[in-house]
Design an enzyme around this catalytic site. Structure first.
Site, mmCIF file in Angstrom:
data_model
loop_
_atom_site.group_PDB
_atom_site.id
_atom_site.type_symbol
_atom_site.label_atom_id
_atom_site.label_comp_id
_atom_site.label_asym_id
_atom_site.label_seq_id
_atom_site.Cartn_x
_atom_site.Cartn_y
_atom_site.Cartn_z
ATOM 1 N N GLN A 78 0.898 -76.963 32.882
ATOM 2 C CA GLN A 78 2.552 -77.371 32.863
ATOM 3 C C GLN A 78 2.858 -78.201 31.550
ATOM 4 O O GLN A 78 3.944 -78.068 31.012
ATOM 5 C CB GLN A 78 2.924 -77.720 34.033
ATOM 6 C CG GLN A 78 4.607 -77.613 34.218
ATOM 7 C CD GLN A 78 5.024 -76.564 34.476
ATOM 8 O OE1 GLN A 78 4.306 -75.549 34.771
ATOM 9 N NE2 GLN A 78 6.474 -76.313 34.522
ATOM 10 N N GLU A 96 -17.908 -70.664 48.975
ATOM 11 C CA GLU A 96 -18.688 -71.483 49.843
ATOM 12 C C GLU A 96 -17.820 -72.086 50.972
ATOM 13 O O GLU A 96 -17.921 -73.234 51.434
ATOM 14 C CB GLU A 96 -18.974 -72.843 48.737
ATOM 15 C CG GLU A 96 -19.696 -72.654 47.797
ATOM 16 C CD GLU A 96 -21.193 -72.569 47.912
ATOM 17 O OE1 GLU A 96 -21.344 -73.241 48.924
ATOM 18 O OE2 GLU A 96 -21.860 -71.822 47.265
#
Length: 380
Positions: free
Chosen positions: A334, A361
């Site tokens: 951003q 995971e």
């Protein structure tokens, strides 16, 4: 941080930032591997530094770093474009899965040592279409013992690195329902009946589907005892969450460094971005969150190194690190505006690949269930 870890961190940082990145800059934006002719000189230097296969015990030719050392190494080694799935492009070697060292001498010599000495690659196959977050119940791949071999039938999903692997560790059901029915097998990649299919995803580094059609595995390739596979899977998963978590923080720190440099240099409407409060707050929030997440990862590694149960702490570290990293990279994009989403910089690639880290995971929601269960049972 003890001096020896600080010194190692600085050595890894210099090597990655000055030498590894220089080579990676010559590769395509979404490259997932470094060509052998460019990689080998880097690997020779890593060996000379004593940082080859950092997770592998010294007795088997590795650096033998403990979990705390692995966390520090991972944060620096993964600060390259392909780092989230190929730390330092493989310059420090590719560690065989830690559970291979739990095997017998014959298995270690045939499969483990070639990974350290010759760079042979391995995949780990746990997840299936029935679910990956609870392997004790989800695994349906069947292994039936007939004479001196096991016959494997079924499929695995979302398996990383299977296409380039020489062998793999495959978890299959040899008994009844639940964890006690899971066993672990070493399977050669070229075994007849084993087929591999790419699964294109948001990241550059695709996982694969494995299909087992009457795949014959010699009984001597049973890793550990029959019915003890879940314990081996858990050891690999829990230990691996330290590097997994620390690596995401390394990428987020690299993104923050890029954003800070840009904010100090970029001028708009008569002032630098760094002078604008909105930008300052994004940078401040990112720095604070990274510091907190880093300490959570360190705590998990520390408990593991003390020989204590750290499954809870590993889950906390995994959720905190991956979600923090995602927020930080998003803010950094951003701040850079259009440049942040361009392929001139690694931010957009890290953004895509970090999104998967909230699922891989073990998804955040499952780890939150683990934490909630411990909180409700009074464990702190």
């Amino acid at each position: 941080m003890p001096d020896e870890y600080r010194e190692m961190r600085d050595v890894v940082r210099r090597f990655v930032q000055t030498e590894v990145k220089a080579v990676e800059d010559t590769l395509p934006h979404d490259a997932t591997y470094c060509p052998e002719d460019k990689l080998k000189p880097l690997q020779d230097k890593a060996k000379a530094m004593g940082l080859w296969c950092v997770r592998t015990p010294e007795e088997f030719g590795g650096a033998g770093l403990n979990l705390f050392g692995q966390a520090i190494w991972a944060e620096e080694a993964k600060q390259v474009r392909m780092g989230l799935y190929n730390a330092a492009m493989g310059a420090f070697g590719i560690d065989p899965p830690n559970v291979i060292w739990e095997g017998n001498r014959q298995q270690i010599e045939k499969y483990g040592l070639p990974g350290v000495e010759k760079g042979s690659r391995c995949f780990v196959a746990i997840s299936e279409s029935s679910g990956g977050a609870d392997p004790g119940r989800a695994i349906q791949l069947k292994a039936e013992k007939i004479g001196g071999k096991y016959i494997l039938n079924g499929s695995k999903m979302w398996i990383t690195g299977a296409a380039k692997a020489d062998w793999g560790i495959v978890y299959a059901r040899t008994g009844g329902r639940g964890r006690s029915g899971i066993s672990s097998f070493i399977v050669d990649r070229d075994t007849p009946g084993l087929t591999v299919k790419e699964i294109p995803v948001i990241r550059a580094y695709s996982p694969f589907e494995l299909h087992f059609d009457n795949v014959e595995v010699p009984a001597e390739n049973l890793l550990g005892e029959e019915g003890m596979g879940f314990a081996l899977a858990e050891k690999w998963l829990v230990d691996n969450r330290i590097q997994y978590s620390a690596g995401t923080l390394g990428v987020a720190q690299a993104a923050l460094d890029i954003a800070v440099k840009w904010a100090n240099e970029r001028e708009t409407f008569g002032s630098r971005l760094a002078d604008k409060q909105a930008v300052q707050w994004m940078l401040a929030d990112s720095d604070m969150e990274l510091r907190a997440a880093r300490l959570i990862v360190y705590e998990a590694a520390w408990r593991g190194d003390l020989g204590k149960d750290f499954k809870l702490e590993a889950s906390i570290a995994k959720v905190t690190a991956t979600e923090t990293a995602g927020r930080v990279v998003d803010r950094c994009m951003q701040i850079l505006g259009g440049l942040g989403v361009s392929k001139e910089l690694p931010l957009e690639r890290w953004y895509r690949e970090l999104r998967i880290h909230r699922i891989g995971e073990g998804p955040s929601e499952v780890h939150r269930m683990v934490v909630a269960r411990n909180v409700l049972n009074g464990r702190r």
